[in-house]
Write a protein that holds these residues in place. Sequence first.
Motif, mmCIF file in Angstrom:
data_model
loop_
_atom_site.group_PDB
_atom_site.id
_atom_site.type_symbol
_atom_site.label_atom_id
_atom_site.label_comp_id
_atom_site.label_asym_id
_atom_site.label_seq_id
_atom_site.Cartn_x
_atom_site.Cartn_y
_atom_site.Cartn_z
ATOM 1 N N SER A 12 26.897 75.626 54.497
ATOM 2 C CA SER A 12 26.692 75.023 55.814
ATOM 3 C C SER A 12 27.285 73.630 55.833
ATOM 4 O O SER A 12 27.602 73.068 54.771
ATOM 5 C CB SER A 12 25.186 74.924 56.127
ATOM 6 N N VAL A 13 27.398 73.062 57.030
ATOM 7 C CA VAL A 13 27.834 71.672 57.143
ATOM 8 C C VAL A 13 26.811 70.757 56.467
ATOM 9 O O VAL A 13 27.180 69.776 55.814
ATOM 10 C CB VAL A 13 28.019 71.284 58.623
ATOM 11 N N GLU A 14 25.551 71.092 56.603
ATOM 12 C CA GLU A 14 24.495 70.306 55.955
ATOM 13 C C GLU A 14 24.714 70.240 54.448
ATOM 14 O O GLU A 14 24.606 69.177 53.820
ATOM 15 C CB GLU A 14 23.130 70.921 56.270
ATOM 16 N N SER A 15 25.056 71.368 53.847
ATOM 17 C CA SER A 15 25.325 71.397 52.414
ATOM 18 C C SER A 15 26.597 70.619 52.079
ATOM 19 O O SER A 15 26.685 69.984 51.015
ATOM 20 C CB SER A 15 25.440 72.839 51.926
ATOM 21 N N CYS A 16 27.598 70.664 52.962
ATOM 22 C CA CYS A 16 28.820 69.889 52.744
ATOM 23 C C CYS A 16 28.513 68.402 52.670
ATOM 24 O O CYS A 16 29.037 67.681 51.803
ATOM 25 C CB CYS A 16 29.817 70.141 53.875
ATOM 26 N N LEU A 17 27.669 67.920 53.565
ATOM 27 C CA LEU A 17 27.299 66.506 53.576
ATOM 28 C C LEU A 17 26.573 66.117 52.292
ATOM 29 O O LEU A 17 26.823 65.049 51.722
ATOM 30 C CB LEU A 17 26.427 66.205 54.792
ATOM 31 N N ALA A 18 25.690 66.991 51.828
ATOM 32 C CA ALA A 18 24.961 66.717 50.585
ATOM 33 C C ALA A 18 25.917 66.695 49.397
ATOM 34 O O ALA A 18 25.790 65.862 48.496
ATOM 35 C CB ALA A 18 23.872 67.764 50.375
ATOM 36 N N ALA A 19 26.885 67.613 49.392
ATOM 37 C CA ALA A 19 27.866 67.658 48.313
ATOM 38 C C ALA A 19 28.669 66.364 48.270
ATOM 39 O O ALA A 19 28.901 65.792 47.195
ATOM 40 C CB ALA A 19 28.795 68.856 48.495
ATOM 41 N N GLN A 20 29.105 65.915 49.430
ATOM 42 C CA GLN A 20 29.883 64.683 49.504
ATOM 43 C C GLN A 20 29.066 63.481 49.030
ATOM 44 O O GLN A 20 29.547 62.668 48.222
ATOM 45 C CB GLN A 20 30.348 64.450 50.945
ATOM 46 N N GLU A 21 27.836 63.379 49.496
ATOM 47 C CA GLU A 21 26.979 62.273 49.090
ATOM 48 C C GLU A 21 26.678 62.321 47.587
ATOM 49 O O GLU A 21 26.532 61.281 46.933
ATOM 50 C CB GLU A 21 25.675 62.287 49.888
ATOM 51 N N GLY A 22 26.602 63.531 47.052
ATOM 52 C CA GLY A 22 26.294 63.679 45.639
ATOM 53 C C GLY A 22 27.470 63.403 44.720
ATOM 54 O O GLY A 22 27.306 63.332 43.503
ATOM 55 N N GLY A 23 28.666 63.268 45.289
ATOM 56 C CA GLY A 23 29.827 62.912 44.484
ATOM 57 C C GLY A 23 30.794 64.040 44.192
ATOM 58 O O GLY A 23 31.633 63.919 43.296
ATOM 59 N N ALA A 24 30.745 65.126 44.959
ATOM 60 C CA ALA A 24 31.664 66.238 44.736
ATOM 61 C C ALA A 24 33.090 65.843 45.101
ATOM 62 O O ALA A 24 33.318 65.087 46.047
ATOM 63 C CB ALA A 24 31.241 67.449 45.561
ATOM 64 N N ASN A 25 34.046 66.387 44.380
ATOM 65 C CA ASN A 25 35.455 66.176 44.702
ATOM 66 C C ASN A 25 35.920 67.075 45.833
ATOM 67 O O ASN A 25 36.793 66.701 46.615
ATOM 68 C CB ASN A 25 36.325 66.430 43.467
#
Length: 251
Positions: A12-25
């Motif tokens: 989901s977009v929600e998971s995308c935001l969490a991934a970005q905040e968590g430091g995913a490339n």
Amino acid sequence: MEKFQIEICTNSVESCLAAQEGGANRVELCAGIPEGGTTPSYGEIAIAREVLTHTRLHVIIRPRGGDFLYSDIEIRTMLKDIEIARRLGADGVVFGCLTADGEVDLTSMQILMEASKGLSVTFHRAFDVCRNPQKALEEIIELGCNRILTSGQQPTAEQGIGLLKELQGLAAGRITLLAGCGVNENNIAWIAAGTGINEFHFSARESIQSEMKFRNEVVSMGGTVHINEYERNVTSVRRVKETVEALYKGM
């Protein structure tokens, strides 16, 4: 340059935001996670692209769950989905096709690769159910794919360490191996040390309870397949960070 590259499988977009905040490339955006991931909607891709300001967006191109033997009409659907992903600004696409005999479907792959020019291409875990992984590795390199997502033909990447290490050696820098399935904060450093792989794919999801006050739990939206519709799994910033930290601390 970072030693490791982290890809989060997002639902989901929600998971995308969490991934970005968590430091995913980067993220791999999927729908249909219980089926192993299917192509997300136009709206999901579009909004994910809007919110991912410094994280690359890859989109799975998979018209259905099940096997990876696709009909002509399914290939046409995949071509249209690649076109849409490109138009919406995706950085890459993720797909894989096999023949009925478990070989890489070179004809279908060549068609999809032509449509994907300019995008990063990952051959997904269709690789894990092919007949001969060593032969498939060479064919996928020849096709021009950028990486292969694999668990080493085992239920989890941890169980597949032996084959992952072999494939990493055979690849010899010609293609990137992306270790995925069951990768988490407890085993990522072990997998990295045992294989020499430096790209990892995981979901880092946690269950979130629905805020619905009124519930009719007798009715299932899945018909005979009962899924708890009053909870959902979403990528957690905390788990992304903890898994990345565990990787670097363990090496």
